[in-house]
Structure formats: C-alpha cells, structure tokens
Motif scaffolding. Structure first.
Motif: not given
Lengths: 306, 321
Positions: A46-47, A50, A58-63, A262, A265, A270, A273-274, B152, B155
C-alpha cells in the motif's frame, strides 16, 4: 486368502486416509502461510502504491490496489523548492539523507567488523593472563541496552563538544560485543591456530598474519555480520536524533528525514509523504532482495551460536 | 645456558600481542559505554534543567518512584509510572502475539511429515518487515491509520459506510496501543520464527519417529519433546525480547500526529529521551530513570538465566555421577 486381501485393503485404506489427512493439513498450513505473507507485505504494498497516487485520490478512496499515475508529479513536488511554501525541501532532502546514512553505515560497519575480528583473533590465538576474564566480560556486556547509558553519553558528548558530529555515531562501533562473540564462535569451529604458527615460521609479522591470513579466512563470518551491522546502522533513528542536536538538514540521516517530514504540519500532500517514506526504505529493501537467502540463513546462524 | 635463554623468550613474546589486539575494543568500550554509564549514575544524583550542576542526592529517585509534596514531584512520578506501565502493556501484548505465531510457524516449517510448499519464500517474506527502518514503518502506519478522515483506513471505512465519523486510531488509548503491539509483532515475528527454527532443527528427527511409533499425538510431541529441547533458545528469545521491550522507542515515539508524544504510548525509553532531549536538559530525571531501567534489565536477565540453569542443573549433576 480372502482374509489376507481384507487386511491388505484395510491397511491401504488406513494409509490412504492418513495420506489424505496429511494432505489436508498441508493445505491448511499453506493457506495460513499465504495469509500471513499477505499481512507481511500488504502495508509495504500500500505504501508503494500510494506513492504513485494523487493526494486527493488517497483522501477520498483510502486504499487502492492499483497504482495511480502521479509518481512523476509526486517526485517533482518532493524536490520542488516552492511546493508547500518550501516545506518539503526544508524538511526532506533525499541526497543528503542517502549520503549521510551511507557514510555513517559504511564507516561503522567497517570499523565494527574489522575491530571485532581483531579482538576475536587476539582472544583466540594468544595466551595471556586476562584472556578468560576479557572473554567473559564481552559475553556479559552483550545485552546492555544503549538506552540506559544514553543520558550519560549525551552529557559527555555535549561537554566535549562532539554533538552535531558523526564521530560519536561511528567510533562506538569499534566495540561491538555481539559481533566479537559471533566471530569468536566462528573461529572456534573453523580457524586452525596452527596456521598462525606456520606463518610465524615463514617470518610473517603478527599483524600481517592477521591481515593476510586471518581476514580472508574469516570472510564468511564477516559478510554475515557486515550485512546486519549495515542494516542496523541505516535503520538507527535513536542515536543520530539524540546526538545531532541542531537537527540541520545537511546532517540528517534518512530516518531523521522521515521523522522531519511527518512532523511538519504544513505538509499535507499524502502521495508525496508516502513517496518520501518509500524512498527511505528503498536501499535496505534492495539489499534484502539481493541477499535474502544469505540474511535468512545468517539470523539462524547467529542464534545457534548465541 | 642457551636453552634457558630461549625458553622464556618463546613463552613471553606473544602475550603482548594479545593485549595489543584486544586493546582497541576495550578502549572504545570504556570511552563510549563504561564512562557514559558511570556518568549516568553520577547525573542521577544531580539536578535538572538550570540546576544541573547541583547535587540533590536521592531526590530524583524519590520523585520518580514515590513522588513528593511538590506538584512537580507528583507529576513526574505519575509520568514515570505511566511510562513503565505502558512499557509492560506494550511488551506483553506484542510478545504474546509474536511468540504464539512464531512457535506455530517454526514448528510447521520444520515439520518433516507435513511439508509446506514454498517454505523458503515464506521465510524470506516474513523476515522482510524486520529489515525495514522502524522510523519509516512508524510513518507508514501513521499515514494508514491517521486520526482524521484523511487517514487511509478511516477513509476506506467511511466509504464503505462502516463508520459514521472518523475513528481516532492513534489517539484512542487502546487502539493506539494495539496498533503499536501489532507493528512490533509484525516487525519481529519473522526474526523470532527463524531463531526458534534454528533450535528445532537441532532436534534429532529420530526422537519424533520413536514418539510417533509409540503413538504420540502432534500436541503431545510438541509439549513433551519440542518445548523441553527448545528451552535454551526459547529463553534466549525471551531475554532478548524483554531487553528489546525495555528499549522500545522508535515506534511509540514517532506514532503521533502533531508535536506531542501520545501519553498512552510513552514507554520508559521515550521518557528518558524526552527528558534529556529538552532545550535545557533534565539530565537528573532521565539519568535516574535510566539507572532504574538498567537495574530492571539486569534483574530480569539474571532471574530468567537462573530459571534456566536451575532446572537443568540437577540433570547435569546426575549425569556427572
């Protein structure tokens, strides 16, 4: 006759049943292993996935299990001095990170392996008064965790102005009790001391005997310990972040870069960051994939001897 | 005359090389470990922050362990005991999961009757998490299990409709702890499996054959043959894991959003780091806590070591007779 076939049938039946049981067990175990494998790999997968996706996805679907198309964009953002008001370049610099981690890891690996070899050789080949005491001492201190001395260590280094310096990160590797112990065990089983006598008769000096004869012979033991020393140093977050007090970006090691990005702020992309985290583990993963068989064997080897 | 000159020369001449060869190790160790340990001990009797040069006797220990009348004393006592409690909780949780899984896998991988296909591949994959930088692992899980709806997992669960609001996986006391336990087990079970396997491979297969002819079941063989023979390596695994548990730092320290460490994840090692790493370092508290941890490590090590040797000692004596 009839009786005989009956017993034959019953034994073959029992055997068949037994074989079926074994096969069923094997299948169950295989499935459990596959599940554990998936759990082992999933977070890393996943890392990586992503790292190729856009932050909004990533924010809307997650994985997601399929890679996205934003890898290049993410790379550009990570190195863009203007992105997020310069927050990325101020907290994360891949080249500094790789360079610093490599310098520290290579130097401490070489020191740890060389001086452990020297110590183990001294304790194996020569007879002297404190030989036994020295060996026992090395075994006894193997388990002392660095954390319990770190307060005194840091205060000491601050008082002699060695903080913000790689010296206290590298030089302590000269004394690696666990590596000495491993090489001692290895020498016990596969280093004939007669060879030293032979070298002396040939007129080879003591130190040259170690360099010319012992070092090549101990190469397998060195290789295993070198890999573990390198990985341990590369992964070390505690000591560098403790001693590099100013936390300057030019000095940060790779794990410190990760912690800096990380902890910032102002950074909320994302995907980037990944990517930053994925790049930090890339070298060790490559080393592992190339040497995995060797490493897996090495873990067990150290244990049998330990 | 000639004889008496040669003999002592031959015996003495090489001993000095022995000292020369081991000298660098001991010099480096004295400088980077022994002196710092003594220094930690000295600092534990000195003050904190601005008063770091003052002798305060046992005040740091007293405040950490028993508190005092001052508010500062009680808050530091509270924090120290919480951190010790957290260390125990996180270690036990991680160790139980890890050990059960590792024992099972080690027995399966070395079973000669029921062979699993691809054992080599499984071992390589299961060891992989151990090789990865702990700081990066913390970062990875921090993003996956983020508190807000941007995390993740959150969401995903929101999309599926399993959650109405984002669940604070990191900030919630128990989900945060369980996450740390999971990460620690995830990172270390492969290593423990390999260690235990090396012990099992040392067992003569003939013993199992004899037992199975005698009609022993798999469970019976595990508890009566595997476990007793595995005991030394088992104890080695427990000791190293215990000491590793007391050192647990990277994951609990880095697993937080924002700038403050999660109090429910603050371990003993994090406590020590936190106090010596302040702008005006509180060396006194962290040194005293270090010495407490040091004594604890030593006592635990000795107890387990004794426990191991005591039960095998009578057998050895019998054999000697």
């Amino acid at each position: 006759m009839a009786n005989k076939t009956a017993t034959l049938n019953s034994t073959s039946l029992r055997e068949r049943e037994y074989a079926r049981k074994i096969r069923a067990q094997a299948i169950i175990r295989f499935i459990v292993c596959v599940i554990i494998t998936i759990i082992s790999l999933l977070p890393i997968y996943i890392l990586v996935i992503n790292a190729t996706r856009e932050s909004n996805d990533i924010i809307t679907q997650g994985v997601s299990f399929l890679p996205g198309g934003s890898l290049i964009d993410n790379i550009n953002t990570l190195f863009d001095p203007e992105a997020a008001g310069g927050a990325y370049v101020r907290s994360y610099n891949l080249w500094y990170g790789y360079r610093n981690s490599l310098i520290i890891a290579i130097c401490s690996t070489v020191l740890s392996v060389f001086f452990s070899g020297l110590t183990a050789y001294g304790l194996t080949v020569y007879d002297f008064k404190f030989k036994k005491a020295a060996t026992t001492f090395i075994l006894a201190i193997m388990m002392i965790p660095t954390q319990v001395v770190s307060t005194g260590f840091l205060e000491f280094m601050v008082s002699i102005k060695l903080y913000d310096n790689y010296i206290p990160l590298i030089l302590p590797s000269i004394a690696s009790p666990a590596v000495v112990f491993f090489i001692l065990q290895y020498m016990k089983s596969s280093f004939p001391t007669e060879i030293v006598e032979a070298a002396r008769i040939d007129g080879c000096g003591e130190f040259m005997t170690f360099i010319r004869i012992a070092l090549p012979m101990l190469r397998p033991a060195f290789a295993v310990q070198a890999i573990f020393a390198f990985v341990a140093s590369w992964n070390n977050y505690y000591t560098p972040s403790m001693l590099l007090l100013s936390n300057k970006i030019e000095q940060r090691t790779m794990p410190m870069m990760v912690s800096a990005i990380l902890g910032n702020d102002k950074i909320s992309n994302f995907g980037v960051n990944y990517l930053a985290v994925a790049l930090s583990i890339l070298p060790v993963v490559i080393i592992y994939l190339c040497l995995s068989k060797f490493i897996v064997k090495g873990v067990a080897l150290g244990a049998v001897k330990g | 005359m000639q004889k008496s000159q040669k003999k002592p020369a031959k015996m003495v001449s090489y001993a000095k090389y022995g000292y020369m060869f081991i000298a660098p190790f001991f010099i480096a160790y004295a400088f980077f470990m022994i002196y710092p340990l003594i220094n930690t001990f000295i600092l534990s009797f000195k003050g904190n922050g601005a008063t770091v040069d003052e002798w305060v006797g046992f005040q740091n220990y007293q405040w950490l362990l028993f508190g005092g009348e001052q508010r500062a004393a009680n808050s530091i006592q509270n924090e120290f005991w919480t951190s010790m409690g957290n260390t125990v909780i996180l270690w036990v949780g991680n160790f139980v999961i890890q050990l059960v899984l590792s024992l099972l896998l080690a027995v399966w991988f070395s079973d000669v009757r029921i062979k699993i296909k691809g054992t080599g591949f499984f071992k390589v994959v299961m060891y992989l998490p151990n090789i990865i930088t702990a700081a990066s692992v913390a970062g990875m899980f921090l993003m996956l299990f983020g508190n807000s709806k941007f995390g993740a997992i959150n969401s995903l669960l929101l999309n599926w409709g399993w959650l109405q609001d984002a669940f604070p996986f990191i900030n919630n006391e128990w989900s945060g702890r369980i996450l740390v336990m999971f990460i620690q087990s995830w990172m270390w079970f492969g290593n423990t499996t390999l260690l235990l396997m090396s012990g099992i491979f040392g067992i003569d297969p003939a013993i199992y054959e004899a037992a199975s002819i005698d009609g022993s079941s798999g469970m019976h063989m595990f508890f009566r043959i595997t476990m007793p023979i595995l005991k030394p390596i088992f104890i080695y695994v427990v000791i190293t894991s215990l000491i590793g548990g007391l050192q647990m730092f990277d994951i609990p320290y880095l697993l937080h959003e924002g700038t403050t460490i999660r109090p429910t994840l603050e371990t003993g090692a994090v406590f020590i780091y936190k106090y010596f790493h302040q702008v005006s370092p509180n060396y006194g508290y962290s040194a005293a806590a270090s010495i407490v941890l040091f004594i604890l490590t030593a006592v635990l090590g000795i107890i387990i070591y004794r426990f191991n040797t005591d039960s095998t000692a009578p057998k050895k004596r019998k054999a000697a007779k």
